[in-house]
Design a protein around this motif. Structure first.
Motif, PDB file in Angstrom:
ATOM      1  N   MET A  21       0.850  -1.186   0.000  1.00  0.00           N
ATOM      2  CA  MET A  21       0.000   0.000   0.000  1.00  0.00           C
ATOM      3  C   MET A  21       0.892   1.243   0.000  1.00  0.00           C
ATOM      4  O   MET A  21       1.833   1.342   0.781  1.00  0.00           O
ATOM      5  CB  MET A  21      -0.891   0.000   1.239  1.00  0.00           C
ATOM      6  CG  MET A  21      -1.713   1.263   1.432  1.00  0.00           C
ATOM      7  SD  MET A  21      -2.687   1.161   2.959  1.00  0.00           S
ATOM      8  CE  MET A  21      -2.926   2.896   3.326  1.00  0.00           C
ATOM      9  N   ASP A  22       0.603   2.170  -0.887  1.00  0.00           N
ATOM     10  CA  ASP A  22       1.315   3.437  -0.944  1.00  0.00           C
ATOM     11  C   ASP A  22       0.281   4.558  -0.912  1.00  0.00           C
ATOM     12  O   ASP A  22      -0.923   4.314  -1.051  1.00  0.00           O
ATOM     13  CB  ASP A  22       2.172   3.521  -2.210  1.00  0.00           C
ATOM     14  CG  ASP A  22       3.238   4.608  -2.136  1.00  0.00           C
ATOM     15  OD1 ASP A  22       3.348   5.270  -1.084  1.00  0.00           O
ATOM     16  OD2 ASP A  22       3.952   4.800  -3.133  1.00  0.00           O
ATOM     17  N   ARG A  26       3.935  -2.725  -6.702  1.00  0.00           N
ATOM     18  CA  ARG A  26       5.176  -3.422  -6.419  1.00  0.00           C
ATOM     19  C   ARG A  26       6.321  -2.412  -6.409  1.00  0.00           C
ATOM     20  O   ARG A  26       6.172  -1.315  -6.946  1.00  0.00           O
ATOM     21  CB  ARG A  26       5.428  -4.489  -7.478  1.00  0.00           C
ATOM     22  CG  ARG A  26       4.368  -5.572  -7.502  1.00  0.00           C
ATOM     23  CD  ARG A  26       4.413  -6.330  -8.821  1.00  0.00           C
ATOM     24  NE  ARG A  26       5.642  -7.108  -8.941  1.00  0.00           N
ATOM     25  CZ  ARG A  26       6.125  -7.560 -10.096  1.00  0.00           C
ATOM     26  NH1 ARG A  26       5.491  -7.278 -11.226  1.00  0.00           N
ATOM     27  NH2 ARG A  26       7.229  -8.268 -10.132  1.00  0.00           N
ATOM     28  N   THR A  27       7.422  -2.785  -5.787  1.00  0.00           N
ATOM     29  CA  THR A  27       8.584  -1.907  -5.750  1.00  0.00           C
ATOM     30  C   THR A  27       9.770  -2.620  -6.390  1.00  0.00           C
ATOM     31  O   THR A  27       9.798  -3.855  -6.477  1.00  0.00           O
ATOM     32  CB  THR A  27       8.945  -1.519  -4.311  1.00  0.00           C
ATOM     33  OG1 THR A  27       9.267  -2.703  -3.568  1.00  0.00           O
ATOM     34  CG2 THR A  27       7.791  -0.793  -3.635  1.00  0.00           C
ATOM     35  N   GLU A  37      11.720   2.748   0.844  1.00  0.00           N
ATOM     36  CA  GLU A  37      11.947   3.827   1.802  1.00  0.00           C
ATOM     37  C   GLU A  37      10.986   4.995   1.547  1.00  0.00           C
ATOM     38  O   GLU A  37      10.546   5.660   2.486  1.00  0.00           O
ATOM     39  CB  GLU A  37      13.396   4.302   1.716  1.00  0.00           C
ATOM     40  CG  GLU A  37      14.378   3.314   2.341  1.00  0.00           C
ATOM     41  CD  GLU A  37      15.818   3.741   2.162  1.00  0.00           C
ATOM     42  OE1 GLU A  37      16.087   4.598   1.278  1.00  0.00           O
ATOM     43  OE2 GLU A  37      16.684   3.209   2.892  1.00  0.00           O
ATOM     44  N   GLY A  38      10.648   5.226   0.272  1.00  0.00           N
ATOM     45  CA  GLY A  38       9.677   6.263  -0.054  1.00  0.00           C
ATOM     46  C   GLY A  38       8.314   5.943   0.518  1.00  0.00           C
ATOM     47  O   GLY A  38       7.623   6.820   1.068  1.00  0.00           O
ATOM     48  N   VAL A  83       4.086   6.644   4.769  1.00  0.00           N
ATOM     49  CA  VAL A  83       3.294   6.044   5.846  1.00  0.00           C
ATOM     50  C   VAL A  83       3.554   6.787   7.157  1.00  0.00           C
ATOM     51  O   VAL A  83       2.645   6.955   7.980  1.00  0.00           O
ATOM     52  CB  VAL A  83       3.606   4.536   6.000  1.00  0.00           C
ATOM     53  CG1 VAL A  83       2.857   3.951   7.196  1.00  0.00           C
ATOM     54  CG2 VAL A  83       3.211   3.784   4.742  1.00  0.00           C
ATOM     55  N   GLN A  84       4.781   7.252   7.355  1.00  0.00           N
ATOM     56  CA  GLN A  84       5.082   8.027   8.555  1.00  0.00           C
ATOM     57  C   GLN A  84       4.250   9.311   8.596  1.00  0.00           C
ATOM     58  O   GLN A  84       3.728   9.698   9.647  1.00  0.00           O
ATOM     59  CB  GLN A  84       6.579   8.366   8.597  1.00  0.00           C
ATOM     60  CG  GLN A  84       7.491   7.179   8.864  1.00  0.00           C
ATOM     61  CD  GLN A  84       7.278   6.575  10.235  1.00  0.00           C
ATOM     62  OE1 GLN A  84       7.143   7.280  11.228  1.00  0.00           O
ATOM     63  NE2 GLN A  84       7.231   5.252  10.299  1.00  0.00           N
TER      64      GLN A  84
END
Length: 220
Positions: free
Chosen positions: A70-71, A83-84, A91-92, A97-98
């Protein structure tokens, strides 16, 4: 939002192009599918594990590109699943999410939990033999799937999680508070979600992988 019928059609076209015809079969709740997250430190640790970051980077092998995460958009309003292809991508997602976490301001005393459900996939008879290979002297399997096909599998997993009751998924062995979470009773925002296809189990004609969801409970 695409219907599951449309998703299946896309997956069928991708299978004709060469994607392994792996299909979602069912969801299973294990004996302990819920873990409370009682501090920001534990939440950050869970996110780092799911994204294979920090001390968990050692788990990031080649198959990590199969994971679906989830992004969020730059405003942290519209979730998307993808997908990454690098640690920079992951890290992005972690950074976004932060920001989303700060916006939600979760209650760490009683308002967060990590849910883990097992997604079971099956192969048509005879297909497993086509996927068999030898790697480093050991017999294993390689399930080659396109981006569209993998995202289609995730869509089926997500839809099944939302329709637990109508799908007849067994959860009667869980405690009453856990059963309420299964039914999404008192569940608010989804802070994060991931389908980890870099860690699959294979027995007989079935594969299994974990779908992880971090829920905010007791929605304000």
């Amino acid at each position: 939002m695409e219907s599951l019928r449309d998703v299946r059609r896309v997956m069928e076209r991708e299978a004709k192009k060469g994607s392994c015809p792996l299909m979602f079969d069912r969801l299973e709740f294990g004996g302990k599918p819920f873990q409370p997250i009682t501090s920001e430190e534990k939440l950050d640790e869970a996110l780092a594990y799911l994204l294979r970051l920090r001390s968990f980077r050692r788990y990031a092998e080649k198959t990590i590109i199969n994971n679906v995460y989830m992004d969020l958009d730059i405003l942290c309003k519209k979730p998307q699943f993808k997908r990454t292809h690098s640690v920079i991508d992951r890290e992005g997602i972690y950074a976004r999410v932060q920001r989303y976490k700060k916006r939600l301001q979760p209650d760490y005393e009683s308002g967060l939990c990590l849910e883990t459900v097992r997604c079971i996939f099956t192969l048509p008879e005879g297909e497993a033999k086509k996927c068999r290979m030898t790697h480093d002297g050991q017999e294993t399997y390689a399930f080659i799937m396109s981006n569209k096909y993998i995202l289609g599998l995730f869509t089926h997993c997500e839809a099944a999680r939302k329709s637990v009751v109508s799908d007849g998924v067994e959860y009667g062995h869980l405690t009453e508070p856990e059963q309420r979470i299964v039914l999404l009773d008192g569940v608010g925002d989804v802070l994060f979600q991931a389908l980890l296809l870099d860690d699959v189990g294979y027995t007989g004609n079935e594969l299994s992988a974990n779908l992880h969801t971090i829920y905010c409970l007791n929605e304000k």
